[in-house]
Design an enzyme around this catalytic site. Structure first.
Site, PDB file in Angstrom:
ATOM      1  N   HIS A   9       0.823  -1.212   0.000  1.00 22.33           N
ATOM      2  CA  HIS A   9       0.000   0.000   0.000  1.00 22.33           C
ATOM      3  C   HIS A   9       0.861   1.267   0.000  1.00 22.33           C
ATOM      4  O   HIS A   9       2.027   1.265   0.419  1.00 22.33           O
ATOM      5  CB  HIS A   9      -0.917   0.015   1.223  1.00 22.33           C
ATOM      6  CG  HIS A   9      -0.174   0.036   2.535  1.00 22.33           C
ATOM      7  ND1 HIS A   9       0.371   1.179   3.065  1.00 22.33           N
ATOM      8  CD2 HIS A   9       0.119  -0.960   3.405  1.00 22.33           C
ATOM      9  CE1 HIS A   9       0.964   0.910   4.198  1.00 22.33           C
ATOM     10  NE2 HIS A   9       0.834  -0.391   4.435  1.00 22.33           N
ATOM     11  N   GLU A  87      -1.568  -6.761   7.600  1.00 22.28           N
ATOM     12  CA  GLU A  87      -0.223  -6.538   8.111  1.00 22.28           C
ATOM     13  C   GLU A  87       0.024  -7.417   9.339  1.00 22.28           C
ATOM     14  O   GLU A  87      -0.917  -7.914   9.967  1.00 22.28           O
ATOM     15  CB  GLU A  87      -0.062  -5.050   8.466  1.00 22.28           C
ATOM     16  CG  GLU A  87       1.283  -4.635   9.055  1.00 22.28           C
ATOM     17  CD  GLU A  87       2.465  -4.963   8.160  1.00 22.28           C
ATOM     18  OE1 GLU A  87       2.811  -6.166   8.076  1.00 22.28           O
ATOM     19  OE2 GLU A  87       3.045  -4.040   7.568  1.00 22.28           O
TER      20      GLU A  87
END
Length: 229
Positions: A9, A87
């Protein structure tokens, strides 16, 4: 040849503030949004096309994917959202400033938490308001699957079932796969694909918003990989 493109990202608000982010659902900065648009432009100019996309359930990855899709005129692309691509969960460190944490616990201890392959950070307490059980997007998960803090080894073990059950079969079926996720979930895939050692993977850094292209053979072994920027 099979095509897999991985993108971390764009810069998030907590990347900018140097905070441990993990499963906290923070958004992109304006710079992060621009990084995502640039990734889409680079892929479009290079002639890449996709049949399916994968991303996490966190908005910084989802919004990055949206920007890539929009730039490439691929808003129609089927998308699989999976918590397995989230994550690494930073446990009780979530939200803390990294520099301030180093001042409190010492540089060496924080380095171990961040860079050791199999040492977890301090875990969240079950009563902590940051516990994923309080988030509706994880309401259907078994409690045993919800992490209270993870090392990279845990992250690898979380990501691989999705690879084996969904991503790898899609690639073997000839689908061109775009995967937009996070630094550690992507490092987990890099470790698996390139057979990187536990020691060496800790030195691998994945930049924000730069497409990492993998060309794979029919057995999904890497032929080559490179960043497209």
């Amino acid at each position: 040849m099979k095509q897999l493109v991985l993108i971390r990202h764009g810069e998030s608000a907590w990347n900018l503030e140097n905070r441990f982010t993990g499963w906290a659902d923070v958004d992109l900065t304006p710079k992060g949004a621009e990084q995502a648009l640039a990734a889409g432009e680079n892929l479009k100019k290079a002639g890449y096309e996709f049949d399916v996309a994968y991303t996490s359930v966190l908005r910084r990855a989802i919004r990055t994917l949206w920007n890539v899709q929009d730039t490439m005129d691929l808003m129609w692309l089927p998308v699989v959202h999976s918590w397995r691509l989230n994550e690494r969960h930073y446990g009780a460190l979530t939200g803390l400033n990294k520099a301030e944490t180093a001042e409190k616990y010492g540089d060496e201890q924080v380095h171990i938490w961040r860079r050791s392959y199999d040492v977890r950070p301090p875990l969240l307490e079950h009563e902590d308001e940051r516990h994923p059980k309080n988030d509706p997007r994880y309401s259907k998960l078994n409690s045993s699957d919800i992490p209270l803090g993870e090392c990279l080894k845990d992250n690898v073990e979380r990501v691989l079932p999705l690879w084996n059950e969904s991503i790898a079969p899609a690639l073997k079926a000839g689908k061109r796969v775009l995967l937009v996720a996070h630094g550690n979930s992507i490092r987990s895939l890099i470790k698996y694909l390139d057979q990187v050692s536990n020691e060496d993977i800790m030195e691998v850094n994945v930049p924000n918003g730069i497409p990492l292209v993998y060309e794979l053979d029919d057995d999904l072994k890497p032929i080559q990989h490179f960043y497209l920027d």
